[in-house]
Scaffold this active site. Structure first.
Site, PDB file in Angstrom:
ATOM      1  N   LYS A   1       7.320 -35.615   6.963  1.00  0.00           N
ATOM      2  CA  LYS A   1       7.070 -35.016   5.994  1.00  0.00           C
ATOM      3  C   LYS A   1       8.786 -34.294   4.897  1.00  0.00           C
ATOM      4  CE  LYS A   1       5.695 -32.720   2.458  1.00  0.00           C
ATOM      5  NZ  LYS A   1       4.428 -31.474   2.491  1.00  0.00           N
TER       6      LYS A   1
ATOM      7  N   LYS B   1      12.423 -24.564  -1.037  1.00  0.00           N
ATOM      8  CA  LYS B   1      11.763 -24.375   0.338  1.00  0.00           C
ATOM      9  C   LYS B   1      12.913 -25.711   1.130  1.00  0.00           C
ATOM     10  CE  LYS B   1       8.730 -23.875   2.192  1.00  0.00           C
ATOM     11  NZ  LYS B   1       7.811 -24.867   2.437  1.00  0.00           N
TER      12      LYS B   1
END
Length: 296
Positions: free
Chosen positions: A170, A238
């Site tokens: 990811k 983030k």
């Protein structure tokens, strides 16, 4: 049919939870935010804490914002690990630190449970359409047990390797998505300032080698100036921070990724933490002293 807990009912979590219910599962849902009327209407049992949801279920799925949130859901005073975990499977579909993921998995296994990290890609559009890409880290047995649930939420489902492998995959995805968004934004601003209609340019490129899902969806957001979030700036920020930190630890150079992080910071400075991440085009517009003609 195994009973399922679902923790985290945000932009992604709500449609994912609804797809599990549509697939015939009774879901025990918990969230820090206001409970969606859609989830209640669909028949989910609302649980006051992660612990109560975990106690009621055989498989516990969570999708929350970041590593500290996952840690709190799992190990907080009323967290998942306060329940009896023997024989239960925890599936974290959040996007968090690969290093923390390995630690969390070890702790869950020591308590008698099993653990998969299974972050997703596809945004709210993919969540609603049950067409998410799901990248999974963990044991073969845990993956096979979870596969029927994954198939209700996604289409491209890949068992990548052991715990942590899903999160590393990811991370790579978030870097590639970031740089593709940046490329689309730069190309459209260039074409528009040269006098071309950016929407017609976008349509033309959809038929060529530059075609991508990002050009299709995010390019349209850029030319229309509609930045309601599918994936918020602050969340991608983030993820990119995590990627840059990991790259520094591994000695990997990510120069273009660092530029994208600055464009995200430019959005935040403009009050755009909650904009869709395609809004980095607004920063490029300011730098170029030009606004895309479709949303002047």
């Amino acid at each position: 049919m195994e009973k399922v807990a679902f923790i985290g009912l945000g932009i992604m979590g709500i449609p994912m939870c609804l797809n599990l219910i549509k697939g015939g599962h009774h879901v025990y849902a918990n969230t820090r935010s206001q409970v969606s009327p859609e989830v209640v209407k669909a028949g989910a049992t609302i649980c006051p804490t992660p612990r109560s949801a975990a106690e009621a279920a055989d498989i516990i799925i969570l999708i929350v914002n970041d590593t500290p949130n996952v840690e709190e859901v799992l190990f907080g005073a009323d967290g998942v690990t306060a329940a009896h975990l023997a024989g239960k499977l925890i599936i974290d579909m959040s996007t968090i630190s690969p290093v923390a993921t390995i630690d969390f998995a070890q702790k869950i296994k020591a308590l008698g449970g099993d653990y998969l990290d299974a972050p997703v890609s596809g945004g709210d559009v993919g969540a609603k359409a049950a067409s998410l890409s799901i990248m999974v880290g963990g044991s073969n047995a845990a993956f096979e047990r979870a596969l029927p649930l994954f198939q209700l939420m996604g289409q491209n489902i890949t068992h990548v390797g052991d715990n942590g492998a899903g999160q590393i995959t990811k991370m790579a995805n978030q870097v590639i998505v970031a740089l593709t968004i940046q490329a689309v934004a730069e190309g459209l601003v260039l074409a528009s300032k040269a006098g071309a209609d950016p929407e017609k340019v976008r349509q033309a490129l959809l038929g060529g080698f530059a075609n991508s899902r990002i050009l299709e969806v995010h390019g349209k957001r850029m030319t229309s100036g509609q930045f309601d979030p599918g994936f918020k700036v602050n969340l991608h920020q983030k993820d990119i921070t995590s990627a840059l930190n990991t790259a520094r630890e591994l000695g990997v150079a990510l120069p273009s990724t660092a530029v994208f992080q600055q464009l995200l910071s430019g959005c935040v400075a403009r009050g755009g933490s909650d904009w869709d991440h395609s809004a980095i085009v607004k920063v490029l517009e300011d730098m170029s002293q030009h606004t895309l003609s479709q949303h002047e």
